[in-house]
Design an enzyme around this catalytic site. Structure first.
Site, PDB file in Angstrom:
ATOM      1  N   CYS A   2     -22.847  20.138  15.888  1.00 48.62           N
ATOM      2  CA  CYS A   2     -22.586  21.466  16.230  1.00 48.62           C
ATOM      3  C   CYS A   2     -23.562  22.260  16.888  1.00 48.62           C
ATOM      4  O   CYS A   2     -24.753  21.870  16.916  1.00 48.62           O
ATOM      5  CB  CYS A   2     -22.810  22.366  14.663  1.00 48.62           C
ATOM      6  SG  CYS A   2     -21.788  21.364  13.452  1.00 48.62           S
ATOM      7  N   ARG A  27     -22.829  18.768  23.561  1.00 53.56           N
ATOM      8  CA  ARG A  27     -23.131  18.301  22.199  1.00 53.56           C
ATOM      9  C   ARG A  27     -21.947  17.765  21.566  1.00 53.56           C
ATOM     10  O   ARG A  27     -22.165  16.902  20.496  1.00 53.56           O
ATOM     11  CB  ARG A  27     -23.805  19.265  21.345  1.00 53.56           C
ATOM     12  CG  ARG A  27     -24.968  19.931  22.017  1.00 53.56           C
ATOM     13  CD  ARG A  27     -25.527  21.270  21.255  1.00 53.56           C
ATOM     14  NE  ARG A  27     -26.018  20.888  19.928  1.00 53.56           N
ATOM     15  CZ  ARG A  27     -27.107  20.982  19.586  1.00 53.56           C
ATOM     16  NH1 ARG A  27     -28.035  20.907  20.605  1.00 53.56           N
ATOM     17  NH2 ARG A  27     -27.247  20.546  18.516  1.00 53.56           N
ATOM     18  N   TRP A  75     -18.685  20.129  14.639  1.00 50.91           N
ATOM     19  CA  TRP A  75     -18.228  18.757  14.687  1.00 50.91           C
ATOM     20  C   TRP A  75     -18.249  18.427  13.144  1.00 50.91           C
ATOM     21  O   TRP A  75     -19.214  18.468  12.344  1.00 50.91           O
ATOM     22  CB  TRP A  75     -19.513  18.016  15.169  1.00 50.91           C
ATOM     23  CG  TRP A  75     -19.210  16.537  15.272  1.00 50.91           C
ATOM     24  CD1 TRP A  75     -18.369  15.852  16.411  1.00 50.91           C
ATOM     25  CD2 TRP A  75     -19.853  15.321  14.791  1.00 50.91           C
ATOM     26  NE1 TRP A  75     -18.264  14.442  16.044  1.00 50.91           N
ATOM     27  CE2 TRP A  75     -19.128  14.171  15.187  1.00 50.91           C
ATOM     28  CE3 TRP A  75     -20.785  15.472  13.803  1.00 50.91           C
ATOM     29  CZ2 TRP A  75     -19.664  12.976  14.690  1.00 50.91           C
ATOM     30  CZ3 TRP A  75     -21.362  13.977  13.346  1.00 50.91           C
ATOM     31  CH2 TRP A  75     -20.740  12.890  13.727  1.00 50.91           C
ATOM     32  N   ASN A 101     -25.145  24.472  10.924  1.00 50.64           N
ATOM     33  CA  ASN A 101     -25.301  23.168  11.420  1.00 50.64           C
ATOM     34  C   ASN A 101     -26.267  22.299  10.425  1.00 50.64           C
ATOM     35  O   ASN A 101     -26.930  22.621   9.903  1.00 50.64           O
ATOM     36  CB  ASN A 101     -25.991  23.218  12.768  1.00 50.64           C
ATOM     37  CG  ASN A 101     -26.299  21.841  13.460  1.00 50.64           C
ATOM     38  OD1 ASN A 101     -25.802  20.721  13.105  1.00 50.64           O
ATOM     39  ND2 ASN A 101     -26.984  21.816  14.310  1.00 50.64           N
ATOM     40  N   GLY A 102     -25.358  21.071  10.056  1.00 50.41           N
ATOM     41  CA  GLY A 102     -25.998  20.227   9.118  1.00 50.41           C
ATOM     42  C   GLY A 102     -25.218  20.240   7.702  1.00 50.41           C
ATOM     43  O   GLY A 102     -23.887  20.231   7.676  1.00 50.41           O
ATOM     44  N   GLU A 486     -25.084  -3.332  25.289  1.00 53.19           N
ATOM     45  CA  GLU A 486     -24.983  -1.759  25.976  1.00 53.19           C
ATOM     46  C   GLU A 486     -23.640  -1.930  26.768  1.00 53.19           C
ATOM     47  O   GLU A 486     -23.074  -0.752  26.756  1.00 53.19           O
ATOM     48  CB  GLU A 486     -26.278  -1.459  26.534  1.00 53.19           C
ATOM     49  CG  GLU A 486     -26.409  -0.217  27.409  1.00 53.19           C
ATOM     50  CD  GLU A 486     -26.038   1.047  26.611  1.00 53.19           C
ATOM     51  OE1 GLU A 486     -26.281   1.009  25.217  1.00 53.19           O
ATOM     52  OE2 GLU A 486     -25.946   2.207  26.988  1.00 53.19           O
ATOM     53  N   LYS A 490     -20.808   1.086  25.895  1.00 47.80           N
ATOM     54  CA  LYS A 490     -20.254   1.912  26.708  1.00 47.80           C
ATOM     55  C   LYS A 490     -18.614   1.971  26.734  1.00 47.80           C
ATOM     56  O   LYS A 490     -18.067   3.028  26.936  1.00 47.80           O
ATOM     57  CB  LYS A 490     -20.821   1.756  28.132  1.00 47.80           C
ATOM     58  CG  LYS A 490     -22.378   2.304  28.260  1.00 47.80           C
ATOM     59  CD  LYS A 490     -22.428   3.716  28.268  1.00 47.80           C
ATOM     60  CE  LYS A 490     -23.678   4.255  27.981  1.00 47.80           C
ATOM     61  NZ  LYS A 490     -24.252   3.964  26.506  1.00 47.80           N
ATOM     62  N   GLU A 493     -17.253   3.440  23.634  1.00 51.35           N
ATOM     63  CA  GLU A 493     -17.159   4.877  23.593  1.00 51.35           C
ATOM     64  C   GLU A 493     -16.481   5.906  24.635  1.00 51.35           C
ATOM     65  O   GLU A 493     -15.930   6.573  24.309  1.00 51.35           O
ATOM     66  CB  GLU A 493     -18.602   5.432  23.268  1.00 51.35           C
ATOM     67  CG  GLU A 493     -19.436   5.187  24.457  1.00 51.35           C
ATOM     68  CD  GLU A 493     -20.806   5.801  24.103  1.00 51.35           C
ATOM     69  OE1 GLU A 493     -21.384   6.543  23.453  1.00 51.35           O
ATOM     70  OE2 GLU A 493     -21.907   5.230  24.988  1.00 51.35           O
ATOM     71  N   HIS A 509     -20.168 -21.249  19.114  1.00 52.28           N
ATOM     72  CA  HIS A 509     -20.219 -21.147  17.429  1.00 52.28           C
ATOM     73  C   HIS A 509     -18.988 -20.399  16.887  1.00 52.28           C
ATOM     74  O   HIS A 509     -19.135 -19.907  15.629  1.00 52.28           O
ATOM     75  CB  HIS A 509     -21.655 -20.640  16.876  1.00 52.28           C
ATOM     76  CG  HIS A 509     -22.629 -21.419  17.251  1.00 52.28           C
ATOM     77  ND1 HIS A 509     -23.018 -22.793  16.564  1.00 52.28           N
ATOM     78  CD2 HIS A 509     -23.594 -21.363  18.119  1.00 52.28           C
ATOM     79  CE1 HIS A 509     -24.030 -23.406  17.183  1.00 52.28           C
ATOM     80  NE2 HIS A 509     -24.551 -22.300  18.043  1.00 52.28           N
ATOM     81  N   LYS A 612     -23.062  14.349  20.948  1.00 55.66           N
ATOM     82  CA  LYS A 612     -24.258  14.003  21.612  1.00 55.66           C
ATOM     83  C   LYS A 612     -25.558  13.658  20.718  1.00 55.66           C
ATOM     84  O   LYS A 612     -26.290  12.661  20.821  1.00 55.66           O
ATOM     85  CB  LYS A 612     -24.787  15.171  22.476  1.00 55.66           C
ATOM     86  CG  LYS A 612     -25.990  14.776  23.529  1.00 55.66           C
ATOM     87  CD  LYS A 612     -25.325  13.713  24.517  1.00 55.66           C
ATOM     88  CE  LYS A 612     -26.736  13.148  25.397  1.00 55.66           C
ATOM     89  NZ  LYS A 612     -26.554  12.027  26.026  1.00 55.66           N
TER      90      LYS A 612
END
Ligand code: F6R
Length: 617
Positions: A2, A27, A75, A101-102, A486, A490, A493, A509, A612
């Site tokens: 948020c 964000r 969010w 926010n939270g 990584e 990427k 997402e 395996h 973010k």
């Protein structure tokens, strides 16, 4: 996560607030809303979706005010992302508006209590509890003191929150409270601002006031008063924001992510800057951990999430090799639930770009409770994790606006290498000239990154040709394994594709059963120097998957001709020391994921469902 904006001053609050929210879009959010005070009344509007929806609604049904204003990008945590659950939330008399926010953890009990008192709830959010509680508290106090009522409310709330409120009783006042979630004040001339971060107001002022834990701020056009929850004044930390407003702009690129990828040479150079003395000694004074403390370290534990976790996995190879200290790496969200063994001789390294990831913050707090020393690697000055750690090494990547971490990842790697070398230096594990040799190699990294960026055009073309693929697999060994992880993250997402990374030795395996005709497999190849066994083994792995029909995309050191016959696409990267290779081998992965996502028409700056900075557990 948020975003919050508050404003009080002579400018039209609505415009300042909406523009501030636009600066916080990076964000990540799913809805947006505003509240402004005017002519004794509270005017609000809130819409699901992008800020453009809210702007359109405000054009169709304008609201205006001559008093203070607050705004929010949400969010979703409690309740679906829709118009009703969007913030602000108002009380039943439309007298108080609040943004949050939270997470308010005891909201269910409070909601029952308030419903029994006759409050009517409209949304499914935890936040609405705060608006009714603030209103009833204000009414029962009978003194019209919004800040006093906010303090009373905060004492009843459990969880993490930043709350920002306005009331029709005092239209030129914004009151905010902070516990765990970020909040910063911007001091202007005859006007003042509040926001989740400075990006929201640097177009107006660069003078900021950092709010501490459990503090309440009363913001008027000509004053900023900060108290604790008992109403006692507190000392605040005032600072000047150096970030250039243009640094947060796109600089001519269509997306922040594209710009941030090309900023990587500068970001890494800035992170290395000033950390080596003329005689080649590393100086990391800001770490605030004495050489004696570092000499006493018996074990290192790295905690982080997502991309930062991958930086930690790479750091383990360097730290153990250079310092001969056992090093564990763990995702922060799992850390404190498994009863980890920590003591005063344990150095916990918390890696967090934002410094606000709740999982990492909670792991830091846990580690400190167990008396371990905590060192943060962070990109956001003054954020919560470095503030709560024993020491910090800041990366200097500048603001990263794209939700997917790129330049901050490379700077985290640089910071990890610096810490590894510094530990080796103070513990006498390496001779000065050995450290100097690695430092000299590190110093050439910005140049090597430039080289990779100059040669990635074929990666763009490749990405566009694979836009219809369903799955991409990634293989690596040694430090190339976290790089493969990584690369897969990427792609997930940004391109919303199934992507998975394996340590190439694990193929046999099980995962090799996944290989079928045409499946793209990206392979990160270690340097062939010194007839490396790992290199030869991975060349065999490439042959194995190709023999089963895979389309091989091979990232290998320039001049490594041994892989050419087995590569459908060969991406060459400069030859650098093995431990430092992730700094160059990650870049084609970033470009690949970004371009593939663009080819699919995705918004690479704000991928769906992502934020973010994840400030909830
Ligand atoms: C991936 C990404 C996330 C973050 C993770 C940790 O591109 O950005 O996986 O790396 O949420 O965030 P920080 O580093 O801010 O703690």
């Amino acid at each position: 996560m948020c975003g919050i904006v508050g404003y009080v001053g002579p400018q039209p609050a609505l415009e300042v607030v909406v523009n501030g929210l636009a600066r916080l879009e990076y964000r990540g959010y799913d809805s947006a809303g505003v509240a402004v005070l005017g002519r004794g009344a509270l005017h609000t509007d809130k819409r699901a979706g992008k800020l453009a929806n809210l702007r359109r609604a405000l054009e169709e049904r304008p609201i205006s005010g001559d008093g203070a204003g607050i705004g929010h990008t949400r969010w979703a945590t409690h309740g679906a992302p829709n118009d009703v659950n969007a913030h602000p939330h108002v009380d039943n008399d439309n007298r108080v508006a609040i943004v949050h926010n939270g997470i308010i953890e005891n909201f269910a009990a409070l909601r029952l209590e308030l419903e029994e008192q006759g409050c009517k709830f409209l949304s499914e959010t935890d936040t609405e509890v705060a608006s009714h509680l603030l209103s009833t508290t204000l009414a029962s106090r009978g003194d019209g003191d919004l800040a006093g009522a906010m303090r009373d409310v905060c004492k009843r709330l459990e969880g993490a929150f930043t709350l920002v409120a306005v009331s029709t009783d005092d239209p030129d006042l914004v009151v905010a409270a902070r516990r765990n979630s970020p909040l910063v004040v911007g001091r202007g001339e005859g006007e003042n601002f509040l926001a989740s971060d400075v990006a929201a107001f640097i177009a107006h002022t660069r003078e900021a006031v950092e709010l501490g834990q459990d503090q309440v701020v009363e913001l008027r056009a000509d004053s900023v008063v900060v108290t604790d929850y008992d109403g006692d004044p507190v000392e605040v930390n005032e600072y000047h924001v150096d970030w250039d407003a243009s640094a947060a702009e796109k600089d001519g690129y269509d997306y922040f992510m594209l710009k941030e990828i090309v900023e990587q040479p500068r970001a890494v150079a800035d992170t290395l800057l000033g950390r080596v003395t003329v005689d080649g000694q590393l100086t990391l004074d800001e770490m605030r951990l004495s050489p004696a403390e570092l000499r006493g370290v018996e074990k290192i534990v790295i905690i982080a999430c997502g991309t930062s976790y991958h930086a930690g996995l790479i750091a383990k190879y360097a730290v153990e090799h250079w310092c001969r200290i056992p090093c564990e790496v763990e995702v922060a969200s799992e850390f404190r639930y498994r009863d980890p063994i920590l003591d005063q001789q344990t150095l916990v390294i918390a890696i967090s770009q934002s410094g606000e990831s709740m999982d990492t913050l909670m792991a830091v707090r846990y580690a400190r409770e167990q008396r371990a020393k905590v060192l943060a690697i962070c990109n956001v000055n003054g954020s919560t994790i470095p503030r709560e750690s024993d020491g910090v090494l800041y990366t200097h990547a500048g603001p990263e606006v794209g939700v997917a971490a790129t330049k901050t990842f490379l700077t985290q790697l640089a910071a990890c290498y610096l810490i590894g070398l510094y530990l080796a230096q103070v513990r006498g594990m390496k001779f000065g000239d050995e450290i100097n040799a690695v430092i000299a190699q590190l110093a050439t990294m910005p140049e090597q990154i430039e080289k990779v960026l100059d040669t990635v055009q074929p990666v763009r073309e490749l990405a566009h040709s694979l836009a219809d693929a369903d799955t991409v697999l990634f293989l690596g060994r040694h430090v190339g394994y976290p790089v493969a992880m990584e690369g897969a993250l990427k792609l997930k997402e940004l391109a919303y594709m199934h992507a998975e990374a394996f340590a190439a030795g694990e193929l046999k395996h099980g995962p090799i059963a996944l290989i079928e005709e045409g499946l793209p497999v990206v392979v990160v190849v270690p340097s062939p120097k010194g007839r490396s066994v790992l290199h030869d083994k991975i060349v065999s792995n490439i042959q194995e998957v190709r023999a089963r029909g895979a389309r091989t995309i091979v990232i290998a050191e320039e001049g490594d001709e041994s892989v050419r016959p087995y590569s459908d696409v060969l991406i060459e990267i400069p030859a650098v020391p093995t431990l430092l290779q992730p700094i160059v081998s990650t870049i084609p992965m970033q470009v690949f994921a970004c371009e593939l996502a663009l080819a699919k028409g995705n918004d690479v700056d704000q991928p769906r469902n992502l934020a973010k900075s994840v400030t909830v557990e």
